[in-house]
Design an enzyme around this catalytic site. Structure first.
Site, PDB file in Angstrom:
ATOM      1  N   ARG A  48      28.489  -5.910 -29.785  1.00 31.30           N
ATOM      2  CA  ARG A  48      28.236  -7.326 -29.462  1.00 31.30           C
ATOM      3  C   ARG A  48      27.471  -7.971 -30.621  1.00 31.30           C
ATOM      4  NH1 ARG A  48      24.021  -7.970 -26.543  1.00 31.30           N
ATOM      5  NH2 ARG A  48      24.649  -6.677 -24.782  1.00 31.30           N
TER       6      ARG A  48
ATOM      7  N   TYR B  72      37.083 -33.958 -31.328  1.00 29.14           N
ATOM      8  CA  TYR B  72      37.925 -33.110 -30.477  1.00 29.14           C
ATOM      9  C   TYR B  72      37.457 -33.264 -29.013  1.00 29.14           C
ATOM     10  CZ  TYR B  72      39.528 -28.919 -28.106  1.00 29.14           C
ATOM     11  OH  TYR B  72      40.064 -28.059 -27.176  1.00 29.14           O
TER      12      TYR B  72
ATOM     13  N   ASP C 137      31.671 -30.140 -38.577  1.00 29.13           N
ATOM     14  CA  ASP C 137      32.854 -29.433 -38.080  1.00 29.13           C
ATOM     15  C   ASP C 137      33.934 -29.637 -39.141  1.00 29.13           C
ATOM     16  OD1 ASP C 137      35.275 -28.767 -36.907  1.00 29.13           O
ATOM     17  OD2 ASP C 137      34.687 -29.433 -34.903  1.00 29.13           O
TER      18      ASP C 137
ATOM     19  N   LYS D 109      42.409 -22.400 -36.244  1.00 26.60           N
ATOM     20  CA  LYS D 109      43.283 -23.364 -36.913  1.00 26.60           C
ATOM     21  C   LYS D 109      43.667 -22.861 -38.313  1.00 26.60           C
ATOM     22  CE  LYS D 109      42.873 -25.722 -33.140  1.00 26.60           C
ATOM     23  NZ  LYS D 109      41.737 -25.234 -32.438  1.00 26.60           N
TER      24      LYS D 109
HETATM   25  O1  P1T Z   1      39.866 -24.168 -29.689  1.00 23.70           O
HETATM   26  P1  P1T Z   1      38.611 -23.624 -30.280  1.00 23.70           P
HETATM   27  O2  P1T Z   1      38.834 -22.530 -31.261  1.00 23.70           O
HETATM   28  O3  P1T Z   1      37.581 -23.298 -29.255  1.00 23.70           O
HETATM   29  O4  P1T Z   1      37.986 -24.810 -31.208  1.00 23.70           O
HETATM   30  C1  P1T Z   1      37.532 -26.026 -30.671  1.00 23.70           C
HETATM   31  C2  P1T Z   1      37.680 -27.132 -31.689  1.00 23.70           C
HETATM   32  C3  P1T Z   1      36.565 -27.557 -32.404  1.00 23.70           C
HETATM   33  N1  P1T Z   1      36.638 -28.530 -33.333  1.00 23.70           N
HETATM   34  C4  P1T Z   1      37.802 -29.127 -33.638  1.00 23.70           C
HETATM   35  C5  P1T Z   1      37.851 -30.204 -34.680  1.00 23.70           C
HETATM   36  C6  P1T Z   1      38.973 -28.746 -32.972  1.00 23.70           C
HETATM   37  O5  P1T Z   1      40.117 -29.350 -33.302  1.00 23.70           O
HETATM   38  C7  P1T Z   1      38.920 -27.745 -31.973  1.00 23.70           C
HETATM   39  C8  P1T Z   1      40.112 -27.317 -31.192  1.00 23.70           C
HETATM   40  N2  P1T Z   1      41.152 -28.260 -31.214  1.00 23.70           N
HETATM   41  C9  P1T Z   1      42.339 -28.172 -30.567  1.00 23.70           C
HETATM   42  C10 P1T Z   1      42.686 -27.160 -29.778  1.00 23.70           C
HETATM   43  C11 P1T Z   1      43.251 -29.296 -30.808  1.00 23.70           C
HETATM   44  O6  P1T Z   1      44.474 -29.162 -30.570  1.00 23.70           O
HETATM   45  O7  P1T Z   1      42.798 -30.341 -31.277  1.00 23.70           O
END
Ligand code: P1T
Length: 379
Positions: A46, A98, A170, A195
């Site tokens: 962890r 987001y 971010d 991403k």
């Molecule tokens: O999905 P996750 O790995 O938990 O990340 C969240 C997140 C945080 N910041 C940004 C700018 C993001 O685009 C996202 C996740 N976004 C999508 C799933 C989307 O389709 O926009």
């Protein structure tokens, strides 16, 4: 080392036991100790795992940071940053974010007595009117999801530093290949690794990077105490994906430019949001703080209601209608009902997230096939 070399080598060494060139998948939850406390730096997975550590060091190197932490999702990374705060603290953030970030701010951490200010940060001076002795954190996304606003990181960082407030960027939409917020003065960089960094739509993961050792220690405490850390197989998949980040980003940028230019002249389109256009608001800032403009593009369809927008969103053959972005495959998304559905209509429409807006994540397929698919879907 330069970016491409770091993407392939940083944090990684041939395995001392066998010489294996790829970091092995250390699929173990725990580690043998000779006597209590006598171990090789690994106690329990962890808190630390060698496959995850190799990835964390590689991601930190790509952001020109000393420290990196991987989390089980982008939202888990965001959650860890917000856990640095206490009831009564205030956060300044953008008005285009987001949907999941908006949701965790307003539906989770607001319940713990933290106040969020959602501002249009295209002119960072607005921060000065909302900052107070209660402000602990400025949280920005740039380019923003989904309307591609560009925020001047250096200007926000100067305000944050003068006011002794933590700045987190971010950096998901740009990826470390296009933008390095720590070099511009940010304290912390957050990524949805799901991403561009992962790049193959097969892993959900998040990350935080910083140069501030105390901040790293505070975040590591939350990471280990709360336990949203990713497993070794996911870490291995991202280590594999990250090796081509620079190559993929070059192709995303080249295809993104062709798609943006094609859409700009299309009669069915009212507006194209892409920071590479000279007429894009804050294009000069994008040019200064990014190395290229990426493969994320949003479009507003001309005179289209929800039904017409859904019809177009459903008629692609190469682009897939799906949430997420940044993978090698092209995706189309309807933010108002998909990724940003948790933002009340009035709020999202203020930022331009209208019912006839579609977001494209332009992949690395052949550009002729992508343009032909757009042409047929828009007809
Ligand atoms: O999905 P996750 O790995 O938990 O990340 C969240 C997140 C945080 N910041 C940004 C700018 C993001 O685009 C996202 C996740 N976004 C999508 C799933 C989307 O389709 O926009």
């Amino acid at each position: 080392m330069k970016f491409a070399t770091k993407a392939i080598h940083a944090g990684q060494h041939p395995d001392p036991a066998t010489g294996a060139v790829m970091t092995p998948v250390y699929q173990t939850s725990t580690y043998a100790q000779k006597s209590p406390g006598d171990h090789k730096g690994y106690e329990y997975s962890r808190g630390t795992n060698p496959t995850r550590k190799a990835l964390e060091d590689c991601m930190a190197a790509l952001e020109n940071a000393k420290f990196g932490l991987a989390f089980a999702s982008g939202m888990a990374a965001t959650d860890a940053v917000l856990k640095l705060l206490k009831p009564g603290d205030e956060v300044i953030t953008g008005n285009d974010l987001y949907g999941g970030s908006y949701r965790i701010f307003t539906k989770v951490f607001a319940n713990y007595g933290i106040k969020f200010h959602f501002l249009n940060l295209s002119d960072p001076e607005i921060i000065r009117h909302h900052i107070s002795e209660k402000t602990r954190l400025i949280w920005i996304e740039t380019p923003t999801n989904p309307t591609m606003q560009v925020i001047d990181i250096r200007a926000v960082a100067a305000i944050a530093k003068a006011e002794n407030v933590l700045l987190t960027v971010d950096n998901t939409f740009a990826s470390p290949y296009l933008q390095n917020p720590i070099d511009l003065g940010a304290d912390l960089v957050m990524h949805s690794v799901t991403k561009y960094i992962g790049g193959h739509s097969d892993v959900v993961m998040g990350a935080l990077m910083t140069n501030n050792e105390q901040l790293y220690k505070d975040l590591w405490f939350i990471y280990n105490s709360c336990g949203a850390t990713p497993g070794p197989m996911d870490s291995f998949l991202v280590l594999r994906g990250i090796k081509t980040l620079h190559l993929r980003m070059q192709a995303h940028c080249a295809n993104g430019r062709r798609v943006a230019e094609f859409l700009q002249n299309h009669p069915r389109i009212e507006k194209v949001y892409w920071p590479g256009f000279e007429h894009h608001p804050n294009h000069h800032i994008a040019k200064a703080q990014m190395r290229d403009f990426g493969g994320m593009i949003s479009i507003v369809l001309k005179n289209a209601g929800l039904q017409e927008t859904f019809k177009i969103a459903s008629s692609f053959k190469v682009f897939t209608l799906a949430e997420s972005l940044g993978g090698v495959e092209s995706l189309v998304n309807h933010p108002a009902t998909m990724t940003h559905a948790s933002i009340p209509r009035e709020e999202r429409e203020k930022a331009g997230v209208v019912d006839n807006l579609l977001r494209l994540s332009v992949g690395v397929e052949d550009i002729d096939d992508l343009l032909a698919d757009l042409e047929q879907a828009l007809n």
